[in-house]
Design a protein around this motif. Sequence first.
Motif, PDB file in Angstrom:
ATOM      1  N   VAL A  18     -53.075 130.603 -12.589  1.00  0.00           N
ATOM      2  CA  VAL A  18     -52.865 130.243 -13.992  1.00  0.00           C
ATOM      3  C   VAL A  18     -51.508 130.765 -14.476  1.00  0.00           C
ATOM      4  N   LEU A  19     -51.211 132.006 -14.125  1.00  0.00           N
ATOM      5  CA  LEU A  19     -49.957 132.629 -14.538  1.00  0.00           C
ATOM      6  C   LEU A  19     -48.765 131.851 -13.989  1.00  0.00           C
ATOM      7  N   LYS A  54     -61.553 141.070 -10.017  1.00  0.00           N
ATOM      8  CA  LYS A  54     -62.300 139.842  -9.880  1.00  0.00           C
ATOM      9  C   LYS A  54     -61.539 138.701 -10.540  1.00  0.00           C
ATOM     10  N   GLY A  55     -61.472 137.578  -9.856  1.00  0.00           N
ATOM     11  CA  GLY A  55     -60.796 136.430 -10.439  1.00  0.00           C
ATOM     12  C   GLY A  55     -59.285 136.531 -10.394  1.00  0.00           C
ATOM     13  N   GLN A  56     -58.772 137.445  -9.579  1.00  0.00           N
ATOM     14  CA  GLN A  56     -57.319 137.622  -9.529  1.00  0.00           C
ATOM     15  C   GLN A  56     -56.607 136.380  -9.013  1.00  0.00           C
ATOM     16  N   GLN A  57     -57.209 135.747  -7.988  1.00  0.00           N
ATOM     17  CA  GLN A  57     -56.579 134.533  -7.441  1.00  0.00           C
ATOM     18  C   GLN A  57     -56.393 133.495  -8.537  1.00  0.00           C
ATOM     19  N   TYR A  88     -46.328 137.996 -12.163  1.00  0.00           N
ATOM     20  CA  TYR A  88     -46.852 137.210 -11.048  1.00  0.00           C
ATOM     21  C   TYR A  88     -46.449 137.826  -9.718  1.00  0.00           C
ATOM     22  N   GLY A  89     -45.186 138.229  -9.608  1.00  0.00           N
ATOM     23  CA  GLY A  89     -44.709 138.846  -8.368  1.00  0.00           C
ATOM     24  C   GLY A  89     -45.526 140.072  -8.003  1.00  0.00           C
ATOM     25  N   VAL A  90     -45.825 140.890  -9.016  1.00  0.00           N
ATOM     26  CA  VAL A  90     -46.602 142.107  -8.770  1.00  0.00           C
ATOM     27  C   VAL A  90     -48.011 141.758  -8.292  1.00  0.00           C
ATOM     28  N   LEU A  91     -48.658 140.851  -9.032  1.00  0.00           N
ATOM     29  CA  LEU A  91     -50.057 140.531  -8.716  1.00  0.00           C
ATOM     30  C   LEU A  91     -50.189 139.761  -7.403  1.00  0.00           C
ATOM     31  N   PHE A  92     -49.132 139.054  -7.037  1.00  0.00           N
ATOM     32  CA  PHE A  92     -49.139 138.258  -5.820  1.00  0.00           C
ATOM     33  C   PHE A  92     -49.187 139.171  -4.593  1.00  0.00           C
TER      34      PHE A  92
END
Lengths: 102, 474
Positions: free
Chosen positions: B177-178, B169-172, B211-215
């Motif tokens: 932010v990151l 939740k709130g990943q976007q 960021y790359g991973v979460l993207f």
Amino acid sequence: METILNYLHQHINIIYIVVLSIFLGIEVIGRVPSVLHTPLMSGANAIHGVVIIGAIIVMGRVEMGNYAALIIGFLAVLLGTLNVVGGFVVTDRMLEMFKKKK
Amino acid sequence: MELNLLTLCYLIGSITFIVGLKMLSHPESARKGNLVAAFGMAISIIGTIFLYQENGEGLHNYEWIFSALIVGTIIGVLAAKKVKMTAMPELVSLFNGMGGACAALISIIEFKHITHHFSIASVAAPLTEVPYATYLSIFAGLIIGSVSFAGSIIAWGKLNGSIKDFSFKGQQVFNIVLFVFAIALSAYLIVNLTADTLPLFYVVLVASLVYGVLFVLPIGGADMPVVISLLNSFTGVAAACGGFLYNNQVMLTGGILVGAAGTLLTILMCKAMNRSLLNVLIGSFGASSGGTQQAVTGSYKEIALSDAAVCMSYANKVIIVPGYGLAVAQAQHICHELEKILEEKGVDVKYAIHPVAGRMPGHMNVLLAEADVDYDKLLEMEAANDEFKQTDVVLILGANDVVNPAAKTDPASPIYGMPILEVEQAKTVIVNKRSMKPGYAGIENALFFQPKTSMLFGDAKAALQKLVAEIKSM
């Protein structure tokens, strides 16, 4: 403001290259048929492997004995080579298949 | 003299990249185009090794450079030659990640190099002799390269099935932010670099990797081609940052060309799926679809192998619709065999290729070409849709969303508006699937419940083998 203008003036050649390359990149693949999307992506992938040149320059300038930099540089050249060589070979393999049916 | 020669090498390199890309986008010249670009690359690399000079001094550490080149070439050639055709998308992603990592590593070494004296003399004043533009190139190369590297590795893992979709939740918001944090910290460092703030460089590195991973993590498997294409153009830009750093024209043109062409290609791919890039990156399929879709109910009927065999051998015209299921099962060769047997019986056999069938645009063409399927037998979507009316049997092999009529009839469907293969116009439809499970979009397919449709369950390869045996024995 003045530093920016100064910078623009000093590097105007590079800026021209960038702007023209952007348009060229868009124009050049403008009407690619969807069949070729994958090989084209793979070919473009190999071309950006040109980053290896930067790695070679870095590597060639490292003072002897600076092992940390040598090892990182070695990795950089290795990965860049993988990108270039693997990219071109894979693309060739894909396109080879398109060719032989006829 | 050497430097002039090197400039010539770079000029040749830049021109071959442009010509190569141009030739790559036309079917007849594509293969030559690839070779042309490879030739230019070789000239540029060899030229750099032997001719590059800085302050009148050539490069050294040749033994390191050559051993890296040789090891990289051997691994690269082996990997590219050995890979199965179905695993091609993963490999491209992996190679792309290597390029990104290379760009990031260059930034790391350069940064260490120009800030070297900080640690020796512990000077606490900001450096004035290094222009901001140099730092800017270093940080841009670091951020873009690491994002591309981390993202490509995740995309690679997703395509080969070792990494599952993941989102919280709130990943976007967290991602944004990151990203802003990494940029802001870089900007701060560029202006206020002192001995104390040096370690923060690595914070930027880690933030970019995360960021790359979460993207890429939350993006669905079927959208990976689009993501890979996007990351591909990122790496192009990262390479161009290196070009800025060394004032190197061939890196600049190569990088920017790929950055621009890659971005356009990404958009073209999205168009083929009738989606916007933003939609691919933010909304995952199915997640946004409410409960307003038309419910798909009814019962489906199964068809026995022998009935399917009879049905196809006595047809005048059969169109095969290959999909991801065919690729996963590696069934392209047996599929070609089925085609040959049917042709011997006087059946007209064609293939209908949806532009985004499989896991990459053009994936099916590559696979079928590997199995020696005649190029003339492959119909593009519009041509196929014209021919379905005169077709007796359509055999769907592991395709689902690309033949779902909801894309035309149900405005509430998440795939509404996507161009599809209108197989329901044929007289009979036989669907080979492993189960009734929905396809990638996560929605039911009304086609399977229509009276003219019958299901042939099983792995595509096994089912086709049995079907071929059945037809042979008739």
